[in-house]
Design an enzyme around this catalytic site. Structure first.
Site, mmCIF file in Angstrom:
data_model
loop_
_atom_site.group_PDB
_atom_site.id
_atom_site.type_symbol
_atom_site.label_atom_id
_atom_site.label_comp_id
_atom_site.label_asym_id
_atom_site.label_seq_id
_atom_site.Cartn_x
_atom_site.Cartn_y
_atom_site.Cartn_z
ATOM 1 N N TYR A 1 41.436 46.845 51.759
ATOM 2 C CA TYR A 1 40.541 45.681 51.348
ATOM 3 C C TYR A 1 39.154 45.927 51.404
ATOM 4 C CZ TYR A 1 38.715 40.948 51.461
ATOM 5 O OH TYR A 1 37.968 39.612 51.321
ATOM 6 N N THR B 1 43.430 42.689 41.681
ATOM 7 C CA THR B 1 42.325 41.621 41.463
ATOM 8 C C THR B 1 41.233 41.990 42.004
ATOM 9 O OG1 THR B 1 44.321 39.839 41.950
ATOM 10 C CG2 THR B 1 41.815 38.988 42.180
#
Ligand code: UDP
Length: 319
Positions: free
Chosen positions: A149, A95
């Site tokens: 991340y 994503t």
């Protein structure tokens, strides 16, 4: 102005949608409701200036259609929350990298200004007094989910920046620091909604580690006008800005403050990082933003104090 907000049914996106509609703009929200919730935008459905599109930023044709119909793009869709990142790293990476590339590429195709929302996780373990936009990143192994991340969001920043530098696309990068407020849920980490939820239920407040780690919290009501003004400010394009609060507080003191302000009988329970997240989990000991650049470019100042921020979350959860 017609704005596309990817992730507009999420916590920050839904507040941004409300803010834009209130000042007469039109809004398209694109959201797959993975972490966003329809209830966040329920009050907006039926407004003739509002449109909700259910779908993912990984669907390139859908993104193409939405971007083509907007004047500007606020790209907020992302996998967020330390807990979610640790639990679902593959989906989060896809994503945050492929989805962001799709949104930025479509913004370029139609020459639409795009604001991307990055994160203070970019700085990693850098515990400087005041983190400035040009400061170094200090990261652990990329095999630890938290740092992957940070890497993914850095790639998103690099994409936004290089599309501006090489192709002239007006882009703005915003690094959000611990943004909180009504409608934020604690399922994915997010300490204040978790503490408030625990306090209101009379459960122990779970302080991870020894509680000496510090953060600065910002109310979403202060974050949203910054995003709106930045995308409309030509001089801001091609730049990165910290957006964050200035009152530094330890997590242990935060827990005590939440108990006090909610008049709760709850106690505080210390939980090890291993039990809370995963073996070898690394927290950031300190994270304090320097927001001088934001003040210089758009004259921005936060208006909510930490007690007010906590009270708003308490009121939101009570209602
Ligand atoms: N934290 C905590 N208890 C919780 C959730 C979070 O003590 O139930 C701590 C967490 O370890 C971190 C801080 O609160 O030190 C802020 O966590 P959050 O996930 O809200 O944001 P981030 O770590 O991204 O700053």
């Amino acid at each position: 102005m017609k704005a596309l907000i990817t992730g507009g049914a999420g916590f920050i996106g839904s507040h941004l949608a409300e803010h834009l509609l209130a000042q007469g703009d039109q809004v398209i929200v694109l959201d797959n409701l993975s972490t966003g919730r329809h209830s966040n935008i329920e009050a907006l459905v039926g407004n003739p200036n509002f449109e909700f599109v259910l779908g993912s930023i990984l669907n390139a044709d859908l993104v193409d259609d939405c971007v083509s119909r907007a004047d500007v793009v606020f790209h907020l869709a992302a996998a967020v929350g330390v807990e979610l990142i640790v639990r679902k790293p593959v989906e989060s990476l896809r994503t945050n990298i492929i989805g962001s590339e799709t949104v930025i590429e479509k913004a370029h195709k139609y020459s639409r200004p795009v604001l991307v929302t990055s994160t203070s996780e970019i700085y990693g373990k850098n515990t400087s007094d005041l983190l400035s936009e040009e400061d170094d990143r200090i990261l652990g192994s990329p095999l630890k989910s938290r740092w992957s991340y940070s890497e993914a969001k850095a790639i998103e920043e690099i994409l936004a920046y290089t599309y501006w530098r090489e192709k002239g696309l007006p882009t703005v990068i915003v690094r959000l620091f611990n943004t909180v407020g009504p409608r934020q849920v604690g399922h994915y980490g997010m300490v204040i909604p978790r503490f408030v939820n625990q306090a209101l239920r009379g459960q122990a407040l779970t302080v991870y580690g020894d509680g000496s780690q510090t953060r600065c919290f910002l109310d979403v009501g202060d974050a949203v006008p910054a995003l709106d003004t930045l995308i409309r400010t030509d001089a801001a394009h091609g730049n990165v800005f910290n957006v964050g609060g200035s009152d530094e507080i330890s997590i242990a003191d935060l827990a005590a403050t939440v108990i006090e302000r909610s008049k709760s009988q709850s106690v505080i329970r210390k939980v090890s990082y291993e039990d809370a997240y995963e073996d070898g989990f690394e927290d950031m000991q300190r994270r304090v933003p320097n927001t001088a650049k934001l003040r210089e470019f758009i004259g921005w100042e936060p208006t909510y104090s930490l007690p007010e921020i906590i009270d708003r979350v308490i009121a939101g959860q009570r209602s």
